[in-house]
Design an enzyme around this catalytic site. Structure first.
Site, PDB file in Angstrom:
ATOM      1  N   LYS A  47       5.257   2.579   4.562  1.00  0.00           N
ATOM      2  CA  LYS A  47       6.509   1.929   4.175  1.00  0.00           C
ATOM      3  C   LYS A  47       7.104   1.228   5.393  1.00  0.00           C
ATOM      4  O   LYS A  47       6.889   1.676   6.520  1.00  0.00           O
ATOM      5  CB  LYS A  47       7.498   2.966   3.630  1.00  0.00           C
ATOM      6  N   HIS A  63      -4.929   3.234  -7.978  1.00  0.00           N
ATOM      7  CA  HIS A  63      -3.490   3.274  -8.231  1.00  0.00           C
ATOM      8  C   HIS A  63      -3.247   2.880  -9.682  1.00  0.00           C
ATOM      9  O   HIS A  63      -3.939   2.016 -10.210  1.00  0.00           O
ATOM     10  CB  HIS A  63      -2.744   2.327  -7.286  1.00  0.00           C
TER      11      HIS A  63
END
EC number: 4.1.1.39
Length: 477
Positions: free
Chosen positions: A175, A294
């Site tokens: 992140k 994902h």
């Protein structure tokens, strides 16, 4: 048209519209071992009987259409049609039924999840006679399962490649997910890996944007992997997202990852599509790459209880299409997921044989006939205080992925990674000693804090963080 011609045309064929249930509702039908079985949650329009609604689903997802057609006489409908063979009311609902449909295996192309879904859920979900429709589960027969390669490698092969046993694996999503340069991104990966994590990860929407092109990211992440491996003596990896705008570009990125010698790549299998995913899975098996999956966009399909498709179906489809990891919710974090339901599809991902268990949302017994298993990934809003629950819920064959729970550590990425590794090792040791993680979890973490200032700092930061919302999708009681 002459009377003679008219008479010939009408022989054996009566035009018009007839009820679906006359042909496609067959409660006397005994299912075959080779049938694909589906459980649909059906919400008919007012005035439409459940038998007609269930038959309509069977018809429109197999051989039927809205009217009688003369070409029905050119084939054997009895051989190829789907059949609604059982209907049961949904507990606590006045206008919902579970309709069970059996499909002959000949309706489906071998080894194609794309074709399977195009038939079963491709058109019928827009049918006007239904207010809503949801595919709750599928039974994939061994005869069809054996036409798929499945995961490129599977759980045991992955453990052997990584030389890591007896505990869950630890990961971290980098992140901020967008905006970092490739070099800074690689630096963040390195700090996490040297701190004690097994993997770092591209987020789902990190592909090849102007601020960080894919090739640059791959190179700097590979450098981070090799440097961390040299320092720690452990095998490390980063999920390099190969998802791209075309299948050709996706494979090109996977080829470059293999040339760099990294152990794993990644794909967004729903947005990327099942055809692309299966192609990438085949490449990964042939070239020794692990494949992380994902599930971006899954909640558009599976979140609502009365319409769409349950994630357990998407999970089965992924196991067939191919993937070594897949995100599966956390139960305790920020994302949707009821405990028993989550454990149900986690077993469907990992185990070889799963018995029918409606208490966990499993409608059919599923035999995977030795197809390799998929490692579930717990990710989304989790931190060190969740470690005992995650270890107890998911067991050893899982990846516990802490993004903010690593990078949000007040001392930086490496201390955040160290805190997670210490917490995990403490929980695994306590479990192996016979302690109850569900009851003694907080005590175990507090005791470990005495030996790890990094863990103590993490516990202080996240001591009050909770995500307490009722799940939308629950098991029918």
């Amino acid at each position: 048209m002459s009377p003679q011609t008219e008479t010939k045309a009408s022989v054996g064929f009566k035009a018009g519209v007839k009820d679906y249930k006359l042909t496609y509702y067959t409660p006397e039908y005994e299912t075959k071992d080779t049938d694909i079985l589906a459980a649909f949650r059906v919400s008919p329009q007012p005035g439409v009987p459940p038998e007609e609604a269930g038959a309509a689903v069977a018809a429109e997802s197999s051989t039927g259409t809205w009217t009688t057609v003369w070409t029905d006489g050119l084939t054997s409908l009895d051989r190829y049609k789907g059949r609604c063979y059982h209907i049961e009311p949904v507990a606590g609902e006045d206008s919902q039924w579970i309709c069970y449909v059996a499909y002959p295996l000949d309706l489906f192309e071998e080894g194609s999840v794309t074709n399977m879904f195009t038939s079963i859920v491709g058109n019928v979900f827009g049918f006007k006679a239904l207010r809503a429709l949801r595919l709750e589960d599928l039974r994939i027969p061994p005869a069809y399962t054996k036409t798929f390669q499945g995961p490129p490698h599977g759980i045991q092969v992955e453990r052997d490649k990584l030389n890591k046993y007896g505990r869950p694996l630890l990961g971290c999503t980098i992140k901020p997910k967008l905006g970092l340069s490739a070099k800074n991104y690689g630096r963040a990966c390195y700090e996490c890996l040297r701190g004690g994590l097994d993997f770092t990860k591209d987020d789902e929407n990190v592909n090849s944007q102007p601020f960080m092109r894919w090739r640059d990211r791959f190179v700097f992440c590979a450098e981070a992997i090799y440097k961390a491996q040299a320092e720690t003596g452990e095998i490390k990896g980063h999920y390099l997202n190969a998802t791209a705008g075309t299948c050709e570009e996706m494979i090109k990125r996977a080829v470059f990852a293999r040339e760099l010698g990294v152990p794993i790549v990644m794909h967004d299998y729903i947005t990327g599509g099942f055809t692309a995913n299966t192609s990438l899975a085949h490449y990964c098996r042939d070239n020794g790459l692990l494949l992380h999956i994902h599930r971006a966009m899954h909640a558009v399909i599976d979140r609502q209880k009365n319409h769409g498709m349950h994630f357990r179906v998407l999970a089965k489809a992924l196991r067939m299409s191919g993937g070594d990891h897949i995100h599966a919710g956390t139960v305790v974090g920020k994302l949707e997921g009821e405990r028993e339901m989550t454990l149900g599809f986690v077993d469907l991902l990992r185990d070889d044989f799963i018995e029918k268990d409606r208490a966990r949302g499993i409608f059919f017994t599923q035999d995977w006939v030795s197809m390799p298993g998929v490692i579930p990934v717990a990710s989304g809003g989790i931190h060190v205080w969740h470690m005992p629950a995650l270890t107890e819920i998911f067991g050893d064959d899982s990846v516990l992925q802490f993004g903010g729970g690593t990078l949000g550590h007040p001392w930086g990425n490496a201390p955040g990674a160290a805190a997670n590794r210490v917490a995990l090792e403490a929980c695994v040791q306590a479990r192996n000693e016979g302690r109850d993680l569900a009851r003694e979890g907080n005590e175990i973490i507090r005791a470990a804090c005495k030996w790890s200032p990094e863990l103590a700092a993490a516990c202080e930061v996240w001591k009050a963080i909770k995500f307490e919302f009722e799940p939308v999708d629950t098991i029918d009681k």
